[in-house]
Design an enzyme around this catalytic site. Structure first.
Site, PDB file in Angstrom:
ATOM      1  N   GLU A 150       7.831  -5.089 -12.438  1.00 15.12           N
ATOM      2  CA  GLU A 150       6.399  -4.842 -12.333  1.00 15.12           C
ATOM      3  C   GLU A 150       6.092  -4.817 -10.843  1.00 15.12           C
ATOM      4  O   GLU A 150       5.728  -5.827 -10.249  1.00 15.12           O
ATOM      5  CB  GLU A 150       5.615  -5.925 -13.065  1.00 15.12           C
ATOM      6  CG  GLU A 150       4.155  -5.566 -13.273  1.00 15.12           C
ATOM      7  CD  GLU A 150       3.325  -5.847 -12.039  1.00 15.12           C
ATOM      8  OE1 GLU A 150       3.225  -4.943 -11.162  1.00 15.12           O
ATOM      9  OE2 GLU A 150       2.786  -6.948 -11.953  1.00 15.12           O
ATOM     10  N   GLU A 161       3.467  -0.034  -3.796  1.00 16.56           N
ATOM     11  CA  GLU A 161       4.416  -1.116  -3.526  1.00 16.56           C
ATOM     12  C   GLU A 161       5.856  -0.614  -3.470  1.00 16.56           C
ATOM     13  O   GLU A 161       6.794  -1.409  -3.530  1.00 16.56           O
ATOM     14  CB  GLU A 161       4.272  -2.223  -4.575  1.00 16.56           C
ATOM     15  CG  GLU A 161       2.989  -3.012  -4.432  1.00 16.56           C
ATOM     16  CD  GLU A 161       2.991  -4.275  -5.264  1.00 16.56           C
ATOM     17  OE1 GLU A 161       4.076  -4.758  -5.630  1.00 16.56           O
ATOM     18  OE2 GLU A 161       1.899  -4.790  -5.546  1.00 16.56           O
TER      19      GLU A 161
END
Length: 742
Positions: free
Chosen positions: A192, A201
């Site tokens: 995740e 990210e």
């Protein structure tokens, strides 16, 4: 190549090369060499910022010291400002991952968890394999690069009896090697590493490396795929957040921050901005139905670059001023388990449960300039492009094409990028009129030979040069520095001043000498206050202006005007159920005990003292469900006519609305003049500022004198203190259930 193996929180720490300057780099290399001579020692670095000076220093924490400092203010204050706690409190997210992992892992195998955090997904995988025969043949490898989080993960695994089932690697995922770290390639990837935009990210480079080096061919993955969606919208509020040129055209103060021909001289970065769009749903007109943009499959290697061309039919007349986007996770291969970050107007239409969380929001892409005018049933051409970490858009309708306007820096000036809120403020008619009037009144009837702008306000610099043709203006620009000089040179002619009257020191310093002012005392010291790069900090950290004023005392004339002349700390009791829930105490998450992380993450609840929780910066208007429970009260005053000093304040807050109090909003009102006739508030009613939010350890039922129930509190007392050495504000709260005499 960048590969993420932890959440966004770690990006501001040791692994970020952008934080290093050469002297610091030499120090760290020397220190690391020294530490490496003793292989039994490990260390971590914490970057501590003094908000009153703007200076940072690295604090080194050795492994044997970590147990002592783990609950100290430095690591805790950092952890409490990250999204870890909010993510762990996201029950729909946790449930979806648990269901998908149990469905995907059907036998003992090698599972790789990238960006493991507290180890939640790793524990889900390990527990699933325990139900199968020969469970000992399965293994879970948890990769987490952020050392403080690794320490927490070890505690969580130990508490749940799974420390022997999960092997932790304190590395980035692109540092892992099969045959060195991993015994074999992994059969299943669980991860995740998503932000509100999905890609920010490092999802793409992380998956690329994992598929090339760490995973078997055709691996199983959780999630299985992600799909991004968008919608064309009209919104005056969103338009104000980026189009300074057309907004200031409606202002009649004679100032030109973005003169004609230099329309994008001040601009926002060309990127998507995370925002709770539900909070501005009344300011949004939907101009299209939702449309699919990109699809990213986790089970195969993604491409670094992708483009898509869409023809979108509009559903009403309007002006496309933004693209609102979100994503949907398909967590299992069959497509039965989903998680969505869609706004409420989409979720409610699909009869989905509305889930407020702060770690994932919608994203907004600003359409340049005034936007694109459209009619109902018109076809709008949308081009979407993604790279490794972001998605961007170009729109075209008829003869109109809205794409970024590029500036020739060499021939036409310098582009200054500011936050959307700062752009909107500089274009706000009321704000500009207030600043203009306050400065005009201060200069009227007084000869100010030297005026000093102590912060990063290009607006005040131009305003003073515009209003007083006899004044010399010195700007410190501690954050903008040379960028500010280049900007002023570009707009000087359009604003009717010469650069020989304006001086930018271009250095990070607040202690000046008479040599800097050419032998003259400063007659006017001003600030908004605004410090470039510090927009997301707590409101009282702008008291850096007070610190600067103190350091400048030796160059101020005896009757120098100081604007603002004081700051007033204000407070209001709030009901904030969504925000409080996202920060609440953790017990079991999908069956796994997480109670050991609460103190470090700054969780609310479990009968902790109310004053122990952190005070964090939020846009109150974006905090989900909210309600004011009291009148606004003044808590403490900061007198800028005197040197910075420790301050104390105590005030009583009487509740005028019944409800459940989850905390207090705190902010500063800047009093510009001694008559208190001009006050700039940074409170919740202004969307351009973040407030400080002091959440309670437990919600408190409150009532009023007129409407009372047993057990309700009718007032609270705030006891506050301000520390001038580090800029910290301490807030202690006590409640009582005695009625107030009216």
């Amino acid at each position: 190549m960048f590969s993420s193996s932890s959440s966004l929180a770690c990006k501001t720490f040791f692994s970020s090369s952008s934080l290093f300057k050469l002297p610091l780099q030499r120090f760290l290399l020397t220190f690391i060499r020294r530490m490496s001579s003793d292989s039994t020692q490990q260390c971590m670095f914490q970057l501590k910022l003094n908000p009153l000076t703007g200076n940072s220093e690295w604090v080194v924490i050795k492994e044997e010291e970590e147990e002592e400092v783990e609950n100290a203010f430095l690591p805790k204050s950092h952890f409490s400002s990250t999204s870890y706690l909010d993510m762990l409190n996201d029950s729909p997210r946790n449930q979806a991952f648990r269901q998908a992992i149990e469905k995907t892992i059907t036998k003992p195998c090698h599972v790789l968890d990238i960006g493991a955090g507290t180890g939640l997904l790793s524990m889900m995988a390990a527990r699933t394999m325990l139900f199968y025969d020969e469970a000992d043949k399965g293994m879970v490898s948890a990769c987490e690069s952020y050392l403080p989080m690794v320490k927490l993960m070890r505690k969580v695994l130990h508490l749940n009896g799974l420390e022997k089932k999960i092997r932790i690697f304190n590395k980035r995922s692109d540092e892992l090697q099969v045959g060195v770290d991993l015994a074999s390639r992994a059969d299943v990837l669980v991860s995740e590493i998503l932000d509100s935009e999905l890609l920010g990210e490092g999802l793409i480079p992380t998956l690329q490396h994992a598929h090339e080096k760490l995973l078997v061919e055709n691996p199983q993955t959780v999630p299985y795929r992600a799909i991004t969606y968008g919608q064309l919208v009209e919104s005056k509020y969103l338009w104000k957040l980026h189009d300074l040129h057309n907004n200031e055209a409606q202002v009649v103060d004679g100032l030109h921050l973005t003169p004609s021909g230099l329309e994008t001289l001040i601009c926002v970065k060309l990127q998507q901005y995370a925002m709770h769009c539900d909070a501005i749903s009344e300011d949004i007109r939907l101009l299209s139905e939702p449309f699919k943009i990109f699809e990213f499959d986790f089970w195969k290697r993604p491409d670094s670059h992708g483009e898509t061309e869409l023809q979108i039919s509009t559903i009403t007349d309007g002006r496309v001023q933004a693209v609102v986007s979100w994503w949907v996770l398909q967590l299992d291969r069959e497509g039965t388990i989903f998680y969505s970050t869609a706004p409420q107007w989409i979720s409610s239409h699909n009869n989905s449960d509305v889930n407020w969380c702060d770690h994932w929001k919608q994203c907004v892409w600003f359409v340049p300039g005034l936007g694109v005018s459209v009619s109902k049933d018109e076809e709008v051409h949308l081009q979407a492009v993604h790279d490794d970490t972001s998605i961007s858009y170009n729109l075209e309708s008829g003869n109109q094409r809205a794409e970024p306007v590029l500036l020739d820096v060499n021939s036409r000036g310098y582009r200054l990028t500011l936050s959307p809120e700062r752009i909107a403020m500089y274009g706000d008619r009321e704000w500009r009129y207030t600043m203009f009037s306050a400065m005009r009144d201060a200069l009227q009837g007084k000869v100010c030979r030297v005026c000093l702008v102590a912060d990063d306000s290009v607006f005040l610099t131009i305003l003073i040069a515009h209003l007083s043709t006899s004044s010399r203006v010195i700007s410190l620009f501690p954050g903008l520095q040379e960028k500010g000089t280049q900007y002023l040179q570009s707009v000087a002619n359009a604003n009717g001043f010469s650069m020989d009257r304006v001086k930018v020191l271009g250095k990070k310093r607040t202690c000046l000498t008479m040599e800097d002012t050419d032998g003259e005392k400063v007659d006017l010291l001003v600030g908004e206050p605004f410090y470039y790069g510090s927009e997301g900090m707590l409101p009282w950290q702008s008291l850096r202006f007070w610190k600067a004023r103190t350091m400048l005392d030796s160059v101020l004339s005896e009757d120098a005007i100081i604007m603002p002349c004081k700051g007033i700390l204000k407070a209001c009791a709030m009901s904030l159920p969504d925000l409080w829930k996202s920060r609440s105490y953790l017990t079991k998450i999908e069956g796994f005990n997480h109670s050991v992380v609460n103190a470090t993450l700054g969780a609310c609840g479990n009968d902790q003292d109310s004053h122990k929780g952190p005070c964090l910066p939020y846009f109150i208007w974006q905090c989900g469900e909210m309600k004011k429970l009291s009148e606004i009260v003044a808590v403490m005053e900061f007198d800028f006519s005197k040197p910075i000093s420790q301050c104390f304040g105590k005030t009583k807050v009487v509740f005028d609305t019944t409800g459940l109090c989850h905390g207090f909003a705190l902010w500063i009102d800047w009093v510009m003049d001694a008559k208190c006739s001009t006050v700039l508030s940074t409170g919740p009613d202004c969307r351009y500022y973040k407030q400080g939010v002091k959440l309670l350890s437990k919600p408190v039922a409150v009532g009023t004198n007129a409407v009372c129930s047993p057990g309700e509190c009718y007032s609270a007392e705030l006891d506050t203190s301000f520390n001038p050495s580090d800029g910290e504000l301490t807030v202690n709260i006590s409640f009582n259930n005695e009625k107030t005499n009216l």
